[in-house]
Design a protein around this motif. Sequence first.
Motif, short mmCIF file in Angstrom:
data_model
loop_
_atom_site.label_atom_id
_atom_site.label_comp_id
_atom_site.label_asym_id
_atom_site.label_seq_id
_atom_site.Cartn_x
_atom_site.Cartn_y
_atom_site.Cartn_z
N PHE A 1 0.57 -1.21 0.06
CA PHE A 1 -0.44 0.06 -0.05
C PHE A 1 1.24 0.96 -0.11
O PHE A 1 1.75 1.04 0.16
CB PHE A 1 -1.03 -0.01 1.28
CG PHE A 1 -1.97 -0.63 1.35
CD1 PHE A 1 -3.57 -1.09 0.52
CD2 PHE A 1 -1.80 -2.12 1.07
CE1 PHE A 1 -4.36 -2.50 0.44
CE2 PHE A 1 -2.56 -3.70 1.46
CZ PHE A 1 -3.74 -2.99 0.95
N ASP A 2 0.14 2.47 -0.67
CA ASP A 2 1.21 3.61 -0.10
C ASP A 2 1.33 4.33 1.71
O ASP A 2 2.71 4.68 1.63
CB ASP A 2 0.16 4.71 -1.23
CG ASP A 2 0.08 4.73 -2.58
OD1 ASP A 2 1.24 4.18 -2.92
OD2 ASP A 2 -1.12 5.00 -3.06
N ALA A 3 0.15 3.38 2.04
CA ALA A 3 0.09 4.22 3.33
C ALA A 3 -0.55 2.84 4.46
O ALA A 3 -1.43 2.73 3.47
CB ALA A 3 -0.15 5.64 3.89
N ALA B 1 -6.35 10.89 9.46
CA ALA B 1 -5.37 10.32 8.25
C ALA B 1 -6.04 9.65 7.56
O ALA B 1 -5.32 9.59 6.33
CB ALA B 1 -4.53 9.73 9.10
N ALA B 2 -6.44 9.21 7.35
CA ALA B 2 -6.77 7.70 6.94
C ALA B 2 -7.80 8.22 5.09
O ALA B 2 -7.63 7.90 4.58
CB ALA B 2 -7.55 6.43 7.26
N VAL C 1 -4.71 3.22 0.94
CA VAL C 1 -4.63 2.94 1.70
C VAL C 1 -5.00 1.80 3.06
O VAL C 1 -6.09 1.68 2.12
CB VAL C 1 -5.39 4.37 2.86
CG1 VAL C 1 -5.49 4.40 4.16
CG2 VAL C 1 -5.39 5.55 2.13
N LEU C 2 -4.25 1.36 3.49
CA LEU C 2 -5.31 0.13 4.23
C LEU C 2 -5.48 0.79 6.03
O LEU C 2 -4.46 1.27 6.20
CB LEU C 2 -4.43 -1.43 4.26
CG LEU C 2 -4.39 -2.32 5.29
CD1 LEU C 2 -5.72 -3.19 5.09
CD2 LEU C 2 -3.15 -3.13 5.19
N GLN C 3 -6.19 0.65 6.26
CA GLN C 3 -6.37 1.14 7.85
C GLN C 3 -7.07 -0.28 8.58
O GLN C 3 -7.93 -1.31 7.98
CB GLN C 3 -7.48 1.65 7.97
CG GLN C 3 -7.98 3.15 9.31
CD GLN C 3 -9.07 3.82 9.40
OE1 GLN C 3 -9.74 3.86 8.76
NE2 GLN C 3 -8.82 4.47 10.50
N ILE C 4 -6.28 -0.43 9.64
CA ILE C 4 -6.27 -1.55 10.68
C ILE C 4 -6.30 -1.09 11.75
O ILE C 4 -6.24 -0.14 13.09
CB ILE C 4 -4.92 -1.90 10.33
CG1 ILE C 4 -4.40 -2.71 9.14
CG2 ILE C 4 -4.94 -3.20 11.50
CD1 ILE C 4 -2.60 -2.90 9.67
N ASP D 1 1.83 -10.10 7.58
CA ASP D 1 2.37 -8.65 7.31
C ASP D 1 1.76 -8.26 5.21
O ASP D 1 1.69 -8.82 5.45
CB ASP D 1 3.65 -9.17 6.67
CG ASP D 1 4.24 -10.11 8.26
OD1 ASP D 1 3.54 -10.14 9.09
OD2 ASP D 1 5.73 -11.01 8.18
N VAL D 2 1.81 -6.78 5.93
CA VAL D 2 1.55 -5.65 4.69
C VAL D 2 2.32 -4.98 5.02
O VAL D 2 2.98 -4.39 5.53
CB VAL D 2 0.30 -4.71 5.57
CG1 VAL D 2 -0.51 -5.36 4.05
CG2 VAL D 2 -0.59 -6.25 5.88
N TYR D 3 3.02 -4.40 3.78
CA TYR D 3 4.08 -3.48 3.75
C TYR D 3 3.45 -2.64 3.29
O TYR D 3 2.63 -2.53 2.06
CB TYR D 3 4.92 -3.82 2.35
CG TYR D 3 5.39 -5.42 2.95
CD1 TYR D 3 6.93 -4.78 3.68
CD2 TYR D 3 4.75 -6.63 3.10
CE1 TYR D 3 6.89 -6.11 3.84
CE2 TYR D 3 5.43 -7.82 3.07
CZ TYR D 3 6.41 -7.64 3.55
OH TYR D 3 7.02 -8.82 4.20
N ALA D 4 3.38 -1.44 3.64
CA ALA D 4 3.73 0.46 2.61
C ALA D 4 4.29 1.27 2.45
O ALA D 4 5.76 1.15 2.91
CB ALA D 4 2.72 0.46 3.19
N ASP D 5 4.79 1.63 2.45
CA ASP D 5 6.03 3.39 1.89
C ASP D 5 5.95 3.75 2.92
O ASP D 5 7.19 4.26 3.61
CB ASP D 5 5.46 4.40 0.74
CG ASP D 5 4.98 3.84 -0.55
OD1 ASP D 5 6.62 2.39 -0.81
OD2 ASP D 5 5.20 4.18 -1.17
#
Lengths: 433, 102
Positions: free
Chosen positions: A5-7, A19-20, A30-33, A152-156
Amino acid sequence: MSEHFDAIVVGAGPAGNAAAYTLAKGGLNVLQIERGETPGSKNVQGAILYSDALERIIPDFREDAPLERPVLEQRLWVLDEASYIGSTFRSEEFKSGPPNRYTIIRAEFDRWFSEKVREAGALVICETTVTGLLRDDAGKVIGVQTDRMGGDVYADVVVLADGVNSLVAKRAGFHGELQPKDVALAVKEVLFLAPDVIEQRFNIGEDEGVVIEMMGKITQGMIGTGFLYTNRESLTIGVGCMLSSFREGGIPPYQLLEDMKNHPAIRPLLRGAEGKEYAAHLIPEGGYKAVPQLYGEGWVMVGDAGGLVNAVHREGSNLAMTSGRLAAETIIDLKEHRRVMSARNLGEYKRRLDASFVMSDLKKYKHVPDVLHASPHLFTTYPELMSRAAKHMLHVDGADKKSKQRQISQEFREERGMLGMLTDAYKMWRALR
Amino acid sequence: MSTNTATPVKIEEKLFQNRYRVDEGHPHISVRDSSVCRDACQDKACTFCCPAGCYAPDASGGVTLSVDGCLECGTCRIICAEHQNVEWWYPRGGYGILFKFG
């Protein structure tokens, strides 16, 4: 679900949602958890919503946001054991424009805000707890670990909006543990009461609300304040004191709340109301000096996680939403200019925060926590003296007013001493100016 | 000082109003070393600071923890600053207190 994700935004409170929402509106992926069953199910606040901060994010929020009552009247009560002295500010002008503040039910409000975040295009995942940060060899944050299988999730960039217990940042070594002197523990209850009874009892109309802030004997010598808010069909009553005070005081928080509810000035306001929920929450009240590092390689911190609370004016959700928005706007700008999410570049978030009311207000009151910790008598002696003075003057008993006045001034001098009072006044003036 | 303390309150009655989804067998808070509570801790602040009354003094001079009524505020972890004897993490996603109003 794309793996990158970007963020990623951790948490769906006011800071995380601001923010989201802003990030998604800005076209980012965007991913929000959120760890709760639904957004808001883990969140606790008084609760007052300050419209300005939200208006800058969602200008037409009044159309469908779940708002309880616009606050028309603000009361301040100083209580001793059996009486109180109060001031009231009520203005019809509050009704002429769009209201500046509302009482809200946070669980409902956060769910609504989260719906807006989804509509803006963010992917919102609930019932998922972030357990740690993923970092590359250089230490840069590149994503999050969750308690889901293969989680696991990745973002900038990762926006940490996980609230006062910001354990993810703590585990990553971004800051240490909160100190008992830097955090307040608040307990509160939501008590249901028919709207017309609320309106009669608090002298308000159908679409009007009252806020009562309280200090004095209700905190039983601890550094703290109480509050009573009118919602549409319920009352919120609570009390918050510094955790270091609770430790010294030895009175359990729920007992303090119960005693407060039984105060002769408060009990009649609650008569017949039915308790529906009991909640507790920590509030980061260390102020300016306790704010940790708010950004680093691939991460920023917003809201309560960053200690952004103005304890003097009991403002928090507006600082949360503003910091969330400023962090998001910074990230969007970096993205647009194809710049990396490094600590150096994300430092722009802090610069924007410094230029806003958020850090300006925190800075203004940076000495207040120290003064309060050094002068707990401000919460006991003065309320008592004020109340005794009023009682003297108002009790008609044949004594002349001049000797009453003399007696009052003597009592003040005996309790605190002339020098003590001048010192208190000077210290408070220095801290609040 | 506390002249209003006329009615000692039962915390269970307050917690009874709340909604929880308890993660059976997976307490999210634990005491790291019970002997520290027993031997090193003087005031056992957790037993009177926890707003849910999760901590109780036990017969051996230590502390008993029951997390079912936990409000997830974090008080116990922070109040135990001196001994850092409270292992505190969030419940698994979706479990724990579920605030209806917040």
